[in-house]
Design an enzyme around this catalytic site. Structure first.
Site, PDB file in Angstrom:
ATOM      1  N   ARG A 199     -48.298  58.921  38.075  1.00 11.06           N
ATOM      2  CA  ARG A 199     -47.527  60.051  38.087  1.00 11.06           C
ATOM      3  C   ARG A 199     -48.318  61.146  38.282  1.00 11.06           C
ATOM      4  NH1 ARG A 199     -45.634  63.061  34.025  1.00 11.06           N
ATOM      5  NH2 ARG A 199     -46.135  61.434  32.564  1.00 11.06           N
ATOM      6  N   HIS A 213     -49.012  50.960  21.645  1.00  3.42           N
ATOM      7  CA  HIS A 213     -48.828  52.413  22.255  1.00  3.42           C
ATOM      8  C   HIS A 213     -48.413  53.050  20.843  1.00  3.42           C
ATOM      9  CE1 HIS A 213     -48.484  52.118  26.929  1.00  3.42           C
ATOM     10  NE2 HIS A 213     -49.109  53.128  26.501  1.00  3.42           N
ATOM     11  N   CYS A 256     -52.871  52.914  30.867  1.00  2.00           N
ATOM     12  CA  CYS A 256     -52.801  52.030  30.052  1.00  2.00           C
ATOM     13  C   CYS A 256     -52.406  50.563  30.204  1.00  2.00           C
ATOM     14  CB  CYS A 256     -51.745  52.553  28.845  1.00  2.00           C
ATOM     15  SG  CYS A 256     -52.052  53.910  27.865  1.00  2.00           S
ATOM     16  N   GLU A 293     -47.094  45.942  23.199  1.00  2.00           N
ATOM     17  CA  GLU A 293     -46.623  45.614  24.363  1.00  2.00           C
ATOM     18  C   GLU A 293     -46.803  44.206  24.778  1.00  2.00           C
ATOM     19  OE1 GLU A 293     -45.448  47.710  26.460  1.00  2.00           O
ATOM     20  OE2 GLU A 293     -46.127  49.637  25.530  1.00  2.00           O
TER      21      GLU A 293
END
Length: 204
Positions: free
Chosen positions: A88, A165, A141, A78
């Site tokens: 979500r 990730h 995350c 990242e």
């Protein structure tokens, strides 16, 4: 010199989290540097506080946080975390923030200060798919990466850190049609290479 590497506990409907499964299998020393392993709860704010407490305790030079990104095909290093929580699904304690800033006094975004391009190159050199990602999402995350970089900027100015990730493990996709996965062995090798590259660049 010390390296702190973290992985999350399982979340959603999963029974395992490949990030922490891989971390448990890393050696205790890489390039003669102590590797400290930490499991992080998949919970907003508790995750950041767990990380910050350990950083205060061990004063690491390098921090690499890892997490599961189901559906991705490669190890994703990242680049950036944004100052927003927009979940979500619920975290492991039932929290589901929507459009909430992580820290009101923080920047809109923070960049990882790991050598992200060299990490990707190093992982590819050992035959494992890897890429730079420009979005860590808006779940825990991203939340943890943002908290890590917030505290590096504020309290741990000599520390470098970031987030990686990892894909699902094969056993996680048995009932997920056309969903990519990666073997645990390859995830472990990739994370070990990421640590090696980070240590080498830090020493320069």
């Amino acid at each position: 010199m010390r390296v702190l590497i973290t992985g999350f506990d399982p979340f959603g409907k999963e029974k395992i989290n490949p990030s922490f499964e891989a971390i448990k299998r890393l050696p205790d020393k890489i390039l003669d540097i102590e590797i400290i392993k930490l499991e992080i709860p998949t919970v907003f704010y508790k995750s950041i506080e767990t990380l910050r407490s350990k950083m205060c305790e061990v004063q690491p030079d390098i921090v690499i946080c890892t997490g599961q990104a189901g559906g991705r095909t490669a190890i994703s290093v990242e680049r950036i975390a944004i100052n927003i929580d927009d979940a979500r699904i619920e975290d492991n304690e039932g929290n589901k923030p929507e459009d909430k800033p992580i820290f009101f006094d923080g920047e809109n975004a923070y960049f990882s200060n790991l050598p992200i391009k060299k990490i990707v190159e190093g992982i590819k050199e050992i035959g494992i798919p890897a890429e730079i990602s420009n979005s860590a999402g808006t779940f825990v995350c991203n939340h943890l990466l943002y908290g890590l970089m917030y505290y590096i900027q504020r309290d741990f100015k000599k520390t470098i850190g970031g987030f990686i990730h990892v894909p699902y493990l094969p056993e996680q996709v048995l009932e997920k049609r056309n969903t990519p996965s990666m073997s645990l062995d390859n995830i472990v090798k990739a994370l070990e290479k990421a640590i090696e590259v980070s240590i080498t660049e830090y020493r320069k």
